[in-house]
Design a protein around this motif. Structure first.
Motif, mmCIF file in Angstrom:
data_model
loop_
_atom_site.group_PDB
_atom_site.id
_atom_site.type_symbol
_atom_site.label_atom_id
_atom_site.label_comp_id
_atom_site.label_asym_id
_atom_site.label_seq_id
_atom_site.Cartn_x
_atom_site.Cartn_y
_atom_site.Cartn_z
ATOM 1 N N VAL A 67 -72.508 43.100 -36.706
ATOM 2 C CA VAL A 67 -71.407 42.363 -36.083
ATOM 3 C C VAL A 67 -71.764 40.881 -36.015
ATOM 4 O O VAL A 67 -71.014 40.015 -36.444
ATOM 5 C CB VAL A 67 -71.117 42.897 -34.659
ATOM 6 C CG1 VAL A 67 -70.077 42.049 -33.967
ATOM 7 C CG2 VAL A 67 -70.643 44.353 -34.743
ATOM 8 N N CYS A 68 -72.940 40.606 -35.475
ATOM 9 C CA CYS A 68 -73.388 39.224 -35.321
ATOM 10 C C CYS A 68 -74.534 38.970 -36.292
ATOM 11 O O CYS A 68 -75.652 39.444 -36.083
ATOM 12 C CB CYS A 68 -73.831 39.000 -33.879
ATOM 13 S SG CYS A 68 -74.418 37.329 -33.566
ATOM 14 N N SER B 236 -76.036 44.810 -34.545
ATOM 15 C CA SER B 236 -75.174 45.786 -35.209
ATOM 16 C C SER B 236 -74.154 46.358 -34.233
ATOM 17 O O SER B 236 -74.283 46.214 -33.009
ATOM 18 C CB SER B 236 -76.031 46.913 -35.762
ATOM 19 O OG SER B 236 -76.666 47.567 -34.688
ATOM 20 N N GLU B 237 -73.174 47.044 -34.816
ATOM 21 C CA GLU B 237 -72.171 47.741 -34.027
ATOM 22 C C GLU B 237 -72.873 48.755 -33.111
ATOM 23 O O GLU B 237 -72.524 48.905 -31.951
ATOM 24 C CB GLU B 237 -71.244 48.467 -35.003
ATOM 25 C CG GLU B 237 -69.834 48.588 -34.520
ATOM 26 C CD GLU B 237 -68.934 49.187 -35.588
ATOM 27 O OE1 GLU B 237 -69.039 48.781 -36.769
ATOM 28 O OE2 GLU B 237 -68.133 50.069 -35.233
ATOM 29 N N VAL C 126 -75.057 38.002 -28.442
ATOM 30 C CA VAL C 126 -73.906 38.041 -29.359
ATOM 31 C C VAL C 126 -73.080 36.770 -29.224
ATOM 32 O O VAL C 126 -72.700 36.387 -28.117
ATOM 33 C CB VAL C 126 -72.972 39.239 -29.025
ATOM 34 C CG1 VAL C 126 -71.820 39.308 -29.996
ATOM 35 C CG2 VAL C 126 -73.744 40.529 -29.035
ATOM 36 N N CYS D 143 -68.606 35.688 -34.741
ATOM 37 C CA CYS D 143 -68.541 37.126 -34.488
ATOM 38 C C CYS D 143 -67.779 37.458 -33.213
ATOM 39 O O CYS D 143 -67.587 38.629 -32.908
ATOM 40 C CB CYS D 143 -69.951 37.679 -34.371
ATOM 41 S SG CYS D 143 -70.873 36.871 -33.050
ATOM 42 N N CYS E 177 -64.758 39.848 -33.488
ATOM 43 C CA CYS E 177 -65.202 41.147 -33.992
ATOM 44 C C CYS E 177 -65.961 41.902 -32.902
ATOM 45 O O CYS E 177 -65.717 43.079 -32.656
ATOM 46 C CB CYS E 177 -66.081 40.945 -35.226
ATOM 47 S SG CYS E 177 -66.679 42.474 -35.920
ATOM 48 N N ALA E 178 -66.867 41.191 -32.239
ATOM 49 C CA ALA E 178 -67.648 41.811 -31.168
ATOM 50 C C ALA E 178 -66.730 42.284 -30.048
ATOM 51 O O ALA E 178 -66.936 43.351 -29.471
ATOM 52 C CB ALA E 178 -68.668 40.814 -30.625
ATOM 53 N N ASN F 231 -63.639 43.257 -30.359
ATOM 54 C CA ASN F 231 -62.966 44.477 -30.811
ATOM 55 C C ASN F 231 -63.874 45.683 -30.692
ATOM 56 O O ASN F 231 -63.447 46.754 -30.265
ATOM 57 C CB ASN F 231 -62.511 44.331 -32.271
ATOM 58 C CG ASN F 231 -61.302 43.440 -32.400
ATOM 59 O OD1 ASN F 231 -60.565 43.261 -31.439
ATOM 60 N ND2 ASN F 231 -61.097 42.890 -33.577
ATOM 61 N N VAL F 232 -65.137 45.510 -31.099
ATOM 62 C CA VAL F 232 -66.097 46.613 -31.014
ATOM 63 C C VAL F 232 -66.283 47.011 -29.553
ATOM 64 O O VAL F 232 -66.288 48.194 -29.214
ATOM 65 C CB VAL F 232 -67.457 46.231 -31.655
ATOM 66 C CG1 VAL F 232 -68.500 47.311 -31.410
ATOM 67 C CG2 VAL F 232 -67.292 45.987 -33.149
#
Ligand code: FES
Length: 56
Positions: free
Chosen positions: A3-4, A10-11, A34, A41, A44-45, A47-48
């Motif tokens: 992710v970052c 990672s996710e 992060v 990121c 994206c982060a 959203n995760v």
């Protein structure tokens, strides 16, 4: 999936952090770093994180 990229997060690492009780981007930023470098990121982060929280 990473992710970052800047901090090699990672996710899976975000999943682990949520399992450990983290619920916000502020906490992820503080604990994992992060989004503390280029910031690309962030969405994206987020959203995760949202996905993880809705699965708990
Ligand atoms: Fe996360 Fe750059 S990719 S801070």
């Amino acid at each position: 999936m990473i992710v970052c990229v800047c901090n090699n997060i990672s996710e899976g690492k975000i999943h682990q952090a949520v399992d450990a009780g983290m619920t916000s981007m502020a906490e992820l930023r503080k604990q994992l770093g992060v989004g503390t470098c280029c910031g690309k990121c962030h969405s994206c982060a987020k959203n995760v994180l949202r996905e993880c929280l809705s699965n708990t």
